[in-house]
Structure formats: C-alpha cells, structure tokens
Scaffold this active site. Structure first.
Site, PDB file in Angstrom:
ATOM      1  CB  CYS A  46      -0.987   2.897  27.925  1.00  0.00           C
ATOM      2  SG  CYS A  46      -2.478   1.947  28.342  1.00  0.00           S
ATOM      3  CG  ASP A  48      -1.145  -0.529  32.478  1.00  0.00           C
ATOM      4  OD1 ASP A  48      -0.606  -0.500  33.604  1.00  0.00           O
ATOM      5  OD2 ASP A  48      -1.566  -1.567  31.940  1.00  0.00           O
ATOM      6  NE  ARG A  50       0.116  -3.160  34.554  1.00  0.00           N
ATOM      7  CZ  ARG A  50      -0.315  -4.244  33.883  1.00  0.00           C
ATOM      8  NH1 ARG A  50       0.025  -5.435  34.288  1.00  0.00           N
ATOM      9  NH2 ARG A  50      -1.076  -4.097  32.819  1.00  0.00           N
TER      10      ARG A  50
END
Ligand code: CO
Length: 215
Positions: A46, A48, A50
């Site tokens: 992903c 993302d 994080r």
C-alpha cells in the site's frame, strides 16, 4: 523532529548526511549498487506512508523491487503494476512476490462505505467492493465494524495474490522456471508486525478457467 515539522529542505539536507554516512561505512557502497540490481523480492504494498517496505523488513537498497498503490491492488488492466510485474519476472527473475496489506488501510475502509471520493478513486476502490461482495457472508458475520474491516483487509490481500496467479506472465514463470513463490502478508500498524496469510508455490492450484494451456 516530528514529521509535521519537517520542511522540504530538511529532506535534501538529510539526504546529504545519509549519503555521506553510507560512504563512510563502505566507500564502494554506491559504486556497487549503481552497477547492479539483483533483488530477490518484489513487494506489492500500500502507498500508506506508515508501511515502508525496506524499514519493516530490514532490507537495504538493492534488495526489494517495490510497487505501491492505494490498498495494494493487483488490477489486471493496470499497466503500471503489470510493467513492474513483467520486469520483475522476466528480467530481475525474482524468487518471491509479496503482497502486503495492512490493518487500518484507508483504501479498504473507504471501499466499505458509500461515500464518493471522486470518479478515479471510486473506480480504483470498486475493486475492493468486489472483494467484499465475494465474501459477504463471512464479513456480515463479524461482530463489529473494526473486525469486519480487518477481515476485509485480509480477504483483499488473498484476492490480490490470486490476481497475480491469474496473469499469463506469472504462469509462464511458474511453468518454465518454477518460480516465484507468492506470499500474502498483512502488517499491523499498531504493533509493527507482519503476519503471513497465504503462500502459493509455483504451480499451485488455481481455478482452471484462469489457467492458460498454451504458454
Ligand atoms: Co493502505
């Protein structure tokens, strides 16, 4: 310094320090890396911020070939993902492909709701809505929204691993070179841990409709 306070200049400054540190530790570091790329792993993760592939797996530059998009999808009309996959299989000859999802994935959460996010993002997220529909009884049986979201993250990872196996370029590598192994993992933002959900060895069982017999 927190992420919020970091300026664009700070990124460039950090880069200079990082490059100098690497050379101090190993004077040949960049010379060696720039002349050779032989990663054994392809990471489909992903976008993302994080879930950084290298940090969470303790790998260095040169070790993982990376493709990231919203909610780690393998979409059979996505020429970006397919180019990465084809290059990884036919040129880099990777041994493993990891599809890595993560709990708390914003893309998966968005797909569970009915809010429109704009026409492009809606089309992308529709792929996850289809995964939901495929597994609706199990998802409906979840006691609350949080456990339902976690289960959908897992179903989504499994589905994307299957989507890799459905491609002719992957099936060709399985047939003639007996690689790569496919792995479906999920990452916990709350504990930093990776969990293995599914593994598909070369030649693993796949619905016959998706198997090409003239590769
Ligand atoms: Co995500």
């Amino acid at each position: 310094m927190s992420n919020v306070e970091k300026t664009i200049e700070a990124l460039l400054l950090h880069n200079r320090e990082w490059a100098a540190d690497r050379v101090k530790l190993d004077p040949e570091y960049f010379k060696r890396l720039s002349s050779l790329q032989t990663p054994k792993f392809l990471w489909v993760g992903c976008s993302d911020s994080r879930v950084p592939a290298n940090q969470i797996t303790g790998t260095d530059p040169g070790e993982i070939f990376v493709h990231r998009n919203v909610a780690n999808l393998v979409v059979h009309t996505d020429i970006n993902m397919l180019s990465v996959l084809e290059y990884a299989l036919t040129q880099l000859k990777v041994e493993h492909i990891i599809v890595c999802g993560h709990y708390g994935c914003g893309g998966v959460l968005a797909a569970m709701g009915r809010r429109s996010f704009g026409s492009v993002l809606n089309k992308w997220l529709r792929n996850i809505k289809d995964v939901y529909r495929l597994h609706e009884p199990e998802l409906r049986a979840c006691p609350d929204d949080e456990s339902r979201a976690r289960l959908l993250v897992e179903f989504n990872v499994r589905e994307q691993v299957l989507n890799l196996a459905k491609t002719s370029v992957l099936q060709r590598a399985w047939k003639y070179e007996h690689r790569p192994t496919l792995h479906g993992w999920v990452y916990g933002l709350e504990d930093g841990l990776l969990r293995s959900l599914v593994t598909m060895q070369p030649g693993a069982d796949l619905h016959p409709l998706y198997q090409y017999d003239n590769l």
